[in-house]
Design a protein around this motif. Sequence first.
Motif: not given
Length: 585
Positions: A201-217
């Motif tokens: 499940r490492y490519a699931d959409a919901v976690p990756w949206q949170l990871l993108r937010n983390a990268a932005g912060r």
Amino acid sequence: MNTDETPAVPLIEALETARELLRSTTLPLATASAPQQRENASRAVAQLDDYVLPRVRSLDAPLLAVVGGSTGAGKSTLVNALVGHPVTRSGAIRPTTRRPLLIHHPADAGAFTTQRVLPRLARVHGTVAESPAARDAPGAGADGPVEDTGSLVLLADRNIPEGLAILDAPDVDSISDDNRALAAQLLSAADLWLFVTTANRYADAVPWQLLRNAAGRDITVAVVLDRVQAASAGEIEQDLRRMLDEEGLGSAPIFAVEESPLNETGMLPPVVVEPLRHWLEGLGADAHARSEIAARTLGGAVRELADTTERTAEAVAAQQHLEEHLRREVTTSFDEALRAVVDSTRDGTLLRGEVLARWQDFVGTGEFFRSLEAGIGRMRDRMSAFFTGRPAPEVRVEEAIETGLQAVIVENTARAAEATERRWRDEPSGQVLLAGRDAAALPADYAEQVAESIRAWQSDVMLMIQQEGAGKRSRARAMSLGVNALAVILMIAVFSTTGGLTGLEVGIAGGSGVVGMKLLEAVFGEDAVRRMSEQARSNLETRIRALLDARAKVFLDTIDELGEHPSAEQLHAAAELVRAESEAL
């Protein structure tokens, strides 16, 4: 990063100012961006309370590492393995709703037992370690009673490195709204994310949206790839690294946890989490590394706060623009009504119909006008004789003026209210403001209110005549015509410019107005009559405007009821101040 226990006061003050402005910003009008921006502002306030302000006030506090991830990723099992014994439970039935668990070294208890971080979560102290028998008991486990998610369980454990705390969060993609909200709140309060996913499940959409937010912060993230088969670990880790690089998280360490059977206590073999445990212990022992992580995460959070404040300012500006537009719709409709009523008092419209008939009764017909050729003195004599021979015809003129003017005002007020309601209902925000209201409906007694205002104006005109005639003894004979009669003549003079009248109406109404003016000038003088006429008109128009303003206020009050809120300029200034004061981070 400044590691003093008392950081620069200006930054705290800037953050507190931004917090209060964001908290007070309601964005009440229904614009397309309002719901999302309200949510963003609310999250920013929560993060300020949960993380940013506590961290700025205590820069050397232990790092808080939040363990988050997808449903069934094995977070609880991982936390148990890191601590070395069972401290939290997992369940096969989802959602596993429970209180979040924060595990810290006993020496760091002071940093978490107060409301310093996550102040809206109540503290619960105790031991949550469970045996297999306890987990299998009736009413326990994943299908047991749902526990309170508004509190935080604190557990002191010497197996956690000093200077570091681990917080087990609910699933980020839980089917429970409360779980997802709590997970987001906890992740926003983290100095460090331990993001747990699986080989499947490492490519699931919901976690990756949170990871993108983390990268932005600029949040420091470590990714735990759980339940990996040894044969495919290298390939999966390589693909995950590629995805992290693409999202700006190339520096995030990846810890692969091989698929392993659990022992009789539900624990993973210690060896499979040893690399992650060693990394966390290293952070706990390295004050400089902890300081860098805290500075990076805090700096990103503060920058995001400034950006959110800026976007909120833009949303407020859009609200202000819309509010001004709605107000203009009101003023436009009622200004048009005012012009229509005032024009009817200037163009002879009011001298038609009943007013014209009663005026004719008052002044007589052709013989009255022929008398003008004999001079104004003779005309005054005939007017006086006329008045004494009939029972108060001027009263009937007053009543006709009242009725005619009342009808014009009521009609145009109703038209303005209907136009405003129609224009507002063309706007989503206007529809919301009018919900449950019949703002266009005039009160049942509105016609009487208008009549009372007209009668008050007529009384003012009579008082003006009376005051003007006081002390003019040489004109006593003229004043013997009566205050009421002279007041009526002045009213007709105010209305009798002949625009809008045609044919015989001009001769009767317009000519009669000239007669009235001549008589008034003979009694009071030309300058006094001009002044009284202007004053009477101004008084009337003021009263008409007051009547219309009262109905316009019904619409404007619905906007005023939204209350005071920060301006876009205040929010822009707050964002700039936060950016300026955070440069030292």
